[in-house]
Design an enzyme around this catalytic site. Structure first.
Site, PDB file in Angstrom:
ATOM      1  N   MET A 168      38.355  38.395  49.475  1.00 60.70           N
ATOM      2  CA  MET A 168      38.617  37.623  51.140  1.00 60.70           C
ATOM      3  C   MET A 168      37.982  37.573  51.933  1.00 60.70           C
ATOM      4  SD  MET A 168      42.633  38.021  50.577  1.00 60.70           S
ATOM      5  CE  MET A 168      42.427  39.793  49.907  1.00 60.70           C
ATOM      6  N   TYR A 172      31.497  24.844  46.848  1.00 60.19           N
ATOM      7  CA  TYR A 172      30.330  26.155  47.357  1.00 60.19           C
ATOM      8  C   TYR A 172      28.500  25.810  47.027  1.00 60.19           C
ATOM      9  CZ  TYR A 172      33.723  28.167  50.657  1.00 60.19           C
ATOM     10  OH  TYR A 172      34.835  28.320  50.821  1.00 60.19           O
TER      11      TYR A 172
END
Ligand SMILES: Cc1cc2nc3c(=O)[nH]c(=O)nc-3n(C[C@H](O)[C@H](O)[C@H](O)COP(=O)(O)O)c2cc1C
Length: 364
Positions: A23, A177
């Site tokens: 995270m 990504y």
């Protein structure tokens, strides 16, 4: 509770089957990419997780996705991460670094550079940059030589991760990504050996895995994937074929683990679990945070060996103990998820049964 049982895989041995999901918290020094001085404390507080996966860490500044994201490129960054891994190890925990290149999900307002991607295909939507939410820009397609350089950036960051004391690295192949941009047909329009067919689309991810395993050994390398996940404007209608072929190629390495993000219907996990004899970490992507009940079902059904919990770890640093005690879970305000602020980072207390009411005003 199965989540609290120890896990012994070919490469990793964990005291429980609860991982802390990677995270991003946006607290690093935005100029230097050095993690915040309190980052060691933050992760040490969460070291009762069987495994911690760090926030995504950029392998090259061009691959930095937003403000306050740390890197693993300079000596200063590496030293700061060494403090983090030492603090986690002192608490008996294990921590992998998540290696991240954001590809087109970046902005000149973040890096001072034009983002790079397999092809010059702009991402629909907006992106968070230093100036707040802003329009995305068209990325520049990487040349073949530059692709080789990015592969080496991953390998160099993996070497630095080991130097910094990480127990391994997780390659960020999920959530739209750079690695997933090569896998997905809507973002990879290349006609050279890095695109065109499924074989071509697999080439860059497999070169990264090969270079990183060569650098630090497969037992210290993991890969995170999110088959079919539309996040960041990804379209993967053919995910079953792409990821089946990817796993067939990956089986030759004894990776530390494969980390699969799925939705609660577990369609990707049901499809891929039979294809993956190694350690599988699962995480669910939905409106609500992955719950202990969902985690138990994933272990019981055999779809996962270990379950990664994200948002619950933000406000519950002692999450495994809370699961064990069936204690109330604290809620973190979404405003504290990201940003250069210190509240909402290391200030969530562990559960104290005797003072449950006073210590846990945020609990539900
Ligand atoms: C604040 C925040 C930051 C995140 N940053 C990353 C990240 O750096 N890398 C990554 O792979 N996923 C990241 N994620 C996704 C989480 O790892 C996880 O997949 C997601 O939160 C769903 O799990 P949960 O329901 O247990 O929270 C992030 C999620 C949140 C809420």
């Amino acid at each position: 509770m199965r989540l609290l049982e120890a896990f012994s895989g070919t490469a990793i041995q964990l005291p429980n089957r609860i991982a802390m999901a990677p995270m991003t918290r946006g607290r690093a020094d935005d100029t230097t990419g050095v993690p915040h001085p309190r980052t060691a404390e933050y992760y040490a507080q969460r070291a009762s997780a069987g495994l911690i996966v760090s926030e995504g860490v950029w392998v090259d500044r061009t691959g930095k996705s937003g403000p306050g994201i740390p890197g693993l490129v300079t000596e200063q960054q590496t030293s700061a991460w060494r403090e983090v891994t030492r603090a986690v190890h002192e608490q008996g925990g294990q921590i992998f670094a998540q290696l991240w290149h954001a590809g087109r999900v970046s902005h000149p307002g973040v890096t001072g550079r034009t983002p790079v991607a397999p092809s010059a295909v702009r991402q629909a939507g907006r992106i968070f940059s230093a100036e707040g939410w802003t329009d995305t820009v068209e990325p520049r397609a990487l040349s073949e030589d530059e692709i080789g350089e990015v592969v080496q950036d991953f390998a160099a960051a993996a070497r630095r991760a080991v130097e910094a004391g990480f127990d391994g690295v997780e390659l960020h192949g999920a959530n739209g990504y750079l690695i997933q941009e090569f896998l997905a047909g809507n973002t990879n329009r290349r006609a050279d050996r890095y695109g065109g067919s499924v074989t071509g689309r697999l080439a860059f991810p497999l070169e990264v895995v090969a270079a990183v395993t060569d650098q630090i050994g497969a037992a210290r390398v993991a890969l995170r994937i999110s088959p079919g996940n539309p996040e960041n404007d990804i379209v993967e209608d053919d995910w079953k074929e792409v990821y089946s072929r990817l796993l067939a190629e990956l089986r030759r390495y004894e990776l530390a683990y494969l980390h699969v993000i799925d939705t609660p219907d577990a369609e990707a996990l049901s499809h891929l679990r039979p294809l993956w004899p190694g350690t599988l970490v699962a995480n669910l992507r939905s409106e609500d945070p992955t719950s202990s009940g969902e985690g138990e079902s994933l272990i019981e059904s055999g779809l996962a060996d270990v379950v990664a919990f994200g948002r619950l770890f933000i406000a519950n640093p002692d999450l495994p103990a809370r699961f064990a005690l069936q204690a109330p879970l604290a809620q973190a305000d979404r405003d504290v998820y990201y940003g250069a602020r210190l509240d909402g980072y290391t200030d969530f207390p562990a559960f104290e049964p005797d003072s449950a009411k006073s210590a846990c005003s945020a609990c539900s």
